[in-house]
Scaffold this motif. Structure first.
Motif, PDB file in Angstrom:
ATOM      1  N   ARG A   4      -1.023   5.139  12.356  1.00 51.26           N
ATOM      2  CA  ARG A   4      -1.669   4.620  13.810  1.00 51.26           C
ATOM      3  C   ARG A   4      -1.520   3.149  13.724  1.00 51.26           C
ATOM      4  O   ARG A   4      -1.342   2.298  14.788  1.00 51.26           O
ATOM      5  CB  ARG A   4      -3.342   5.051  13.735  1.00 51.26           C
ATOM      6  CG  ARG A   4      -3.259   6.536  14.049  1.00 51.26           C
ATOM      7  CD  ARG A   4      -4.743   6.605  14.516  1.00 51.26           C
ATOM      8  NE  ARG A   4      -5.607   6.481  13.281  1.00 51.26           N
ATOM      9  CZ  ARG A   4      -6.087   7.191  12.275  1.00 51.26           C
ATOM     10  NH1 ARG A   4      -5.427   8.531  12.305  1.00 51.26           N
ATOM     11  NH2 ARG A   4      -6.765   6.925  11.504  1.00 51.26           N
ATOM     12  N   GLN A   5      -1.578   2.503  12.421  1.00 50.25           N
ATOM     13  CA  GLN A   5      -1.381   1.130  12.713  1.00 50.25           C
ATOM     14  C   GLN A   5      -0.074   0.372  12.820  1.00 50.25           C
ATOM     15  O   GLN A   5       0.113  -0.485  13.508  1.00 50.25           O
ATOM     16  CB  GLN A   5      -1.633   0.182  11.271  1.00 50.25           C
ATOM     17  CG  GLN A   5      -3.424   0.528  10.919  1.00 50.25           C
ATOM     18  CD  GLN A   5      -3.806   0.193   9.470  1.00 50.25           C
ATOM     19  OE1 GLN A   5      -2.672   0.155   8.591  1.00 50.25           O
ATOM     20  NE2 GLN A   5      -4.985   0.239   9.122  1.00 50.25           N
ATOM     21  N   LEU A   7      -2.823   7.489   4.913  1.00 52.96           N
ATOM     22  CA  LEU A   7      -1.517   7.485   5.545  1.00 52.96           C
ATOM     23  C   LEU A   7      -1.472   7.678   7.081  1.00 52.96           C
ATOM     24  O   LEU A   7      -0.627   6.857   7.702  1.00 52.96           O
ATOM     25  CB  LEU A   7      -0.650   8.629   4.949  1.00 52.96           C
ATOM     26  CG  LEU A   7      -0.206   8.385   3.390  1.00 52.96           C
ATOM     27  CD1 LEU A   7       0.322   9.721   2.824  1.00 52.96           C
ATOM     28  CD2 LEU A   7       0.894   7.379   3.500  1.00 52.96           C
ATOM     29  N   PHE A   8      -2.240   8.690   7.308  1.00 53.06           N
ATOM     30  CA  PHE A   8      -2.468   8.509   8.925  1.00 53.06           C
ATOM     31  C   PHE A   8      -2.902   7.456   9.727  1.00 53.06           C
ATOM     32  O   PHE A   8      -2.430   7.282  10.657  1.00 53.06           O
ATOM     33  CB  PHE A   8      -3.377   9.896   9.444  1.00 53.06           C
ATOM     34  CG  PHE A   8      -2.968  11.193   9.275  1.00 53.06           C
ATOM     35  CD1 PHE A   8      -1.681  11.511  10.079  1.00 53.06           C
ATOM     36  CD2 PHE A   8      -3.182  12.208   8.433  1.00 53.06           C
ATOM     37  CE1 PHE A   8      -1.019  12.867   9.994  1.00 53.06           C
ATOM     38  CE2 PHE A   8      -2.917  13.529   8.539  1.00 53.06           C
ATOM     39  CZ  PHE A   8      -1.498  13.708   9.207  1.00 53.06           C
ATOM     40  N   VAL A  43       0.863  -1.083   0.018  1.00 58.50           N
ATOM     41  CA  VAL A  43      -0.073  -0.050   0.043  1.00 58.50           C
ATOM     42  C   VAL A  43       0.852   1.400   0.022  1.00 58.50           C
ATOM     43  O   VAL A  43       0.541   2.364  -0.675  1.00 58.50           O
ATOM     44  CB  VAL A  43      -1.093   0.004   1.155  1.00 58.50           C
ATOM     45  CG1 VAL A  43      -1.609   1.276   1.159  1.00 58.50           C
ATOM     46  CG2 VAL A  43      -2.027  -0.955   0.836  1.00 58.50           C
ATOM     47  N   ILE A  44       2.030   1.290   0.627  1.00 57.91           N
ATOM     48  CA  ILE A  44       2.815   2.423   0.741  1.00 57.91           C
ATOM     49  C   ILE A  44       3.434   2.672  -0.577  1.00 57.91           C
ATOM     50  O   ILE A  44       3.535   3.765  -1.120  1.00 57.91           O
ATOM     51  CB  ILE A  44       4.109   2.179   1.832  1.00 57.91           C
ATOM     52  CG1 ILE A  44       3.411   2.398   3.091  1.00 57.91           C
ATOM     53  CG2 ILE A  44       5.026   3.401   1.626  1.00 57.91           C
ATOM     54  CD1 ILE A  44       4.504   1.922   4.247  1.00 57.91           C
ATOM     55  N   LYS A  45       3.915   1.695  -1.378  1.00 60.71           N
ATOM     56  CA  LYS A  45       4.398   1.649  -2.711  1.00 60.71           C
ATOM     57  C   LYS A  45       3.012   2.121  -3.653  1.00 60.71           C
ATOM     58  O   LYS A  45       3.565   3.320  -4.447  1.00 60.71           O
ATOM     59  CB  LYS A  45       4.688   0.309  -3.235  1.00 60.71           C
ATOM     60  CG  LYS A  45       6.030  -0.311  -2.708  1.00 60.71           C
ATOM     61  CD  LYS A  45       6.283  -1.541  -3.001  1.00 60.71           C
ATOM     62  CE  LYS A  45       8.056  -1.973  -2.608  1.00 60.71           C
ATOM     63  NZ  LYS A  45       8.186  -3.564  -2.886  1.00 60.71           N
ATOM     64  N   ILE A  69       3.542  11.733   4.469  1.00 60.01           N
ATOM     65  CA  ILE A  69       2.557  12.700   4.826  1.00 60.01           C
ATOM     66  C   ILE A  69       3.161  14.020   4.817  1.00 60.01           C
ATOM     67  O   ILE A  69       2.389  15.053   4.616  1.00 60.01           O
ATOM     68  CB  ILE A  69       2.195  12.300   6.526  1.00 60.01           C
ATOM     69  CG1 ILE A  69       1.643  11.104   6.575  1.00 60.01           C
ATOM     70  CG2 ILE A  69       1.676  13.469   7.282  1.00 60.01           C
ATOM     71  CD1 ILE A  69       1.615  10.444   7.835  1.00 60.01           C
ATOM     72  N   TYR A  70       4.487  14.156   5.137  1.00 56.87           N
ATOM     73  CA  TYR A  70       5.095  15.442   4.978  1.00 56.87           C
ATOM     74  C   TYR A  70       5.040  16.172   3.663  1.00 56.87           C
ATOM     75  O   TYR A  70       4.542  17.510   3.607  1.00 56.87           O
ATOM     76  CB  TYR A  70       6.510  15.306   5.295  1.00 56.87           C
ATOM     77  CG  TYR A  70       7.512  16.617   5.527  1.00 56.87           C
ATOM     78  CD1 TYR A  70       7.429  17.668   6.522  1.00 56.87           C
ATOM     79  CD2 TYR A  70       8.464  17.146   4.664  1.00 56.87           C
ATOM     80  CE1 TYR A  70       8.186  18.410   6.693  1.00 56.87           C
ATOM     81  CE2 TYR A  70       9.245  18.221   4.686  1.00 56.87           C
ATOM     82  CZ  TYR A  70       8.824  18.971   5.791  1.00 56.87           C
ATOM     83  OH  TYR A  70       9.490  20.154   5.730  1.00 56.87           O
ATOM     84  N   HIS A  71       5.288  15.576   2.622  1.00 52.01           N
ATOM     85  CA  HIS A  71       5.281  16.071   1.260  1.00 52.01           C
ATOM     86  C   HIS A  71       3.844  16.236   0.707  1.00 52.01           C
ATOM     87  O   HIS A  71       3.430  17.112  -0.016  1.00 52.01           O
ATOM     88  CB  HIS A  71       6.320  15.018   0.493  1.00 52.01           C
ATOM     89  CG  HIS A  71       7.691  15.342   0.584  1.00 52.01           C
ATOM     90  ND1 HIS A  71       8.327  16.280   0.013  1.00 52.01           N
ATOM     91  CD2 HIS A  71       8.476  14.635   1.251  1.00 52.01           C
ATOM     92  CE1 HIS A  71       9.584  16.270   0.192  1.00 52.01           C
ATOM     93  NE2 HIS A  71       9.706  15.238   1.033  1.00 52.01           N
TER      94      HIS A  71
END
Length: 753
Positions: A286-287, A281-282, A231-233, A320-322
């Protein structure tokens, strides 16, 4: 040409909204984009006639008038709602009315601006429908907002959101498995010493069961981490390949909308995509935090969580930052309320407004988010000859907008610039660039903390032109047009040091937009061809011909003391203030040369005339009519151009109706019979005549009548008369006729440019 004029005449009696409804589906989809909760289409439909008769442009800049129109709009809605028979529709209209009251009661000018923009954009869409093909810029913009791309994004964001929510269930399942394992393990520990002696087989079986549970737990942990990695990818790819390009595309469309192009849409859609992605993303953060809590209770050799979690957490934080940094955008570019259709030009000492927005709806913000504005931040020394500072308060707190699904935004309504003075009281050194070529920038900065992340936000406006006198406005606007047509770099402040060229196809499209924005109707292909001939000469037929910045705005037209842009801008002002009704009926041919004018008229009926803009005067319009002599000689007569000073005294349609020519021994008459090609004058202009209301008083009413004295040689030589005074009244005319003494200086004369 005749067919086009007739079509426009027929449409003249049809409301704009009815014309819109007859467009093909492709164009109706663009109309659909105009209407949202800020101005629902139900209102446009229900109050179409009333809306089109109100002056929303003026109301957008005058709060008292906007307040009156807002009150009247609510009254009109009450009337329509009371007449509606359908219960559901009546209920919906009541809800809409309540929403409008919440949004606009304290700021009615905002409503006027929204309605004004929608009506203007409708006109632009109608104008484009009359043209055989759209320009290259508009075609590219249409492609960029294709429904297929939006559907693809919607589906992809939804799939990611669903995957993340399923992982919540997977984490909960792992937590339950771990609780079972932990309970059995501790239970076994408690009775290990006694049960090992009494029932070794049972203990062995219990250990085997625990090992199986641990293996299963290890498998589930590896499985959830693998899914998280996938999922991150997927989010990384979404942001780089689709979300960021969509944002850049919106910013490019914002530039084009700023210079008169299609109305900007899509921000709410971007807000949805950014927010859903941020929520995913948030939730993943948390996960990961939850998985970190789990290893405090149960961990083992080769546990995948402590091995993979730190790297994943850093990747999620980075995204998240970007994501949030890129979601900080200028929603409304700096603009003076006095010139809402010419953004990015700021006059010193005049208030201007701008608005920034965060496209991510944040789950929490630890403190108030303050936004600070800075003018020409980090501008290299020597880049500009003038320097400015913000005179008014430059810091405000972002608020949650109730009508925008909870987004954070802040609008600066009272910013004002002042030029810096140096110690010796002089200004900066004169630079190589003119005042209207110097580009400046307004920066916005904020810093906040969310879920343990400290994020610095910064964005900037598109380049600004700063003027000190309204006479610099035309030069400033053409600079804004040229920059936003040819550059998409918001910090390219050295652009006019070496400005690129534009193709005629690009430039002609933007010039047409100026007429649709400021004059109500864009230019057709014939008018653009005429303009191209004036600017480019023999190269006019080449759409890819490169036009230089100097050619458009700095070099004087051959034999004239003004540039092409100054000439064209003066025509735009003339149409906007004095010729709008005639222009929107498509009665002004406009940019035809004298040579082409005579070619068009020579075979027409005597008294056939056409309207064109003066080539020698700034902001002038003239008409030429054809006559045939007894010997078959063709004569052409052109009246001295009417400029804004003369048109302020008498509407142009009335000039056409009442125009008279005086010649020796001939009864004064109106020589204008047919608007080119063959439309009877009164049929064309009848609806535009100013009919004076009858008055009951003892005085005989007087009327201003435009009069020319026709001399025998005026068809071949220019008139030597001075600039005309106001037209004579009928009484003055009769008196002069009786005495056969005509004061030539008080009358217009046929004119040859």
């Amino acid at each position: 040409m005749h067919r086009n004029s007739t079509a426009q005449t027929a449409k003249g009696s049809m409301s704009q909204w009815k014309q819109i409804q007859q467009l093909e589906i492709r164009l109706l989809e663009h109309v659909d984009y105009l209407y949202d909760d800020n101005f629902p289409m139900d209102i446009r439909q229900g109050l179409s006639s009333w809306i089109e008769t109100q002056d929303w442009d003026t109301a957008a800049n005058e709060e008292p008038m906007a307040g009156v129109l807002f009150t009247n709009l609510l009254s009109q809605l009450d009337r329509v709602r009371s007449q509606e028979q359908n219960f559901l529709q009546r209920h919906n209209m009541k809800i809409i009315q309540q929403q409008l009251q919440v949004k606009y009661t304290s700021n009615p000018t905002a409503m006027a601006r929204v309605i004004s923009t929608c009506l203007r954009e409708e006109w632009r869409i109608l104008s484009s429908a009359c043209m055989q093909e759209q320009g290259p810029l508009e075609r590219s913009l249409q492609h960029s907002v294709a429904f297929e791309r939006q559907k693809s994004m919607d589906n992809r964001v939804a799939i990611i959101r669903g995957s993340v929510q399923l992982m919540d269930q997977a984490v909960k399942s792992i937590e339950d498995m771990q609780d079972d394992f932990d309970f059995r393990y501790k239970t076994l520990q408690a009775r290990e010493s006694s049960d090992a002696r009494q029932n070794p087989e049972m203990m062995k079986q219990e250990v085997t069961t625990l090992q199986a549970m641990l293996n299963s737990l290890d498998f589930k942990r590896k499985e959830i981490l693998s899914k998280m990695d996938d999922v991150i990818k997927e989010i990384e790819d979404l942001m780089s390949s689709q979300l960021n390009p969509e944002l850049q595309d919106w910013k490019r469309r914002q530039q084009i909308a700023a210079i008169g192009g299609p109305q900007l849409t899509g921000l709410e859609q971007l807000h949805s995509w950014f927010t859903l992605t941020a929520q995913s993303l948030f939730q993943m953060k948390r996960q990961l935090d939850k998985l970190a809590d789990l290893i405090v209770k149960v961990t083992y050799e080769s546990d995948p969580i402590p091995l993979q979690k730190p790297q994943m957490e850093e990747r999620v934080k980075y995204l998240i930052y970007h994501l949030i940094k890129s979601s900080f955008v200028v929603e409304k570019q700096p603009c003076m309320p006095t010139h809402p259709q010419k953004p990015l030009i700021i006059k010193t000492g005049v208030q201007f407004t701008t608005k920034v927005r965060l496209l991510v709806k944040l789950p929490e913000v630890d403190y108030q988010l303050k936004v600070k504005t800075t003018f020409d931040k980090d501008l290299p020394p020597g880049r500009v000859s003038r320097q400015f500072f913000i005179l008014t308060n430059n810091t405000k707190v972002m608020d949650i907008e109730d009508y925008s699904n909870g987004c954070l935004s802040v609008e600066f309504r009272h910013l004002q610039l002042k030029e810096k003075k140096y110690i010796n009281g002089t200004k900066g050194n004169e630079g190589l660039l003119s005042v209207t070529e110097e580009l400046h920038s307004l920066s916005f900065e904020a810093c906040f903390t969310v879920q343990g992340l400290t994020i610095d936000l910064e964005t900037c406006s598109l380049p600004l032109v700063v003027i000190s006198n309204v006479s610099q406005l035309p030069g400033g606007w053409v600079s804004v047009m040229w920059y936003n047509l040819l550059s998409d770099e918001p910090r390219n402040l050295a652009f006019f040091g070496n400005p690129p060229r534009a193709t005629w196809s690009q430039l002609s499209e933007v010039l047409s937009w100026q007429f649709s924005t400021f004059a109500g109707k864009g230019l057709n292909k014939e008018q653009l061809s005429m303009l191209g001939g004036k600017l480019l000469g023999q190269h006019a037929s080449c759409s890819d011909y490169q036009v230089s910045w100097s050619k458009l705005s700095k070099e004087n037209i051959s034999g004239k003391p003004f540039s092409f842009w100054m000439w064209l801008d003066s025509i735009l002002e003339l149409i906007k203030k004095h010729l709008m009704p005639v222009w929107n009926e498509n009665y002004i041919m406009g940019f035809v040369s004298k040579e082409m004018e005579r070619t068009l008229l020579k075979d027409k009926e005597p008294g056939t005339f056409l309207l064109r803009f003066s080539e020698s005067h700034l902001g002038g319009i003239t008409f030429t009519w054809v006559e045939h002599g007894d010997n078959g000689e063709v004569k052409f007569n052109s009246v001295e151009p009417y400029t804004k000073n003369r048109l302020s005294a008498l509407p142009f349609a009335d000039i056409i109706r009442d125009y008279k020519v005086i010649s020796e021994g001939v009864v004064p008459e109106n020589p204008l019979k047919f608007l080119y090609p063959d439309i009877p004058k009164d049929e064309a202009f009848g609806r535009l005549y100013n009919i004076q209301p009858s008055k009951v008083h003892p005085y005989i009413t007087s009327t201003l009548i435009p009069i020319s004295q026709l001399r025998s040689n005026t068809t071949t030589t220019p008139s030597s008369c001075q600039s005309p005074e106001p037209p004579m009244t009928p009484g003055e005319f009769d008196m002069l006729s009786e005495h056969l003494c005509f004061d030539i200086n008080s009358m217009s004369s046929p004119y040859s440019e």
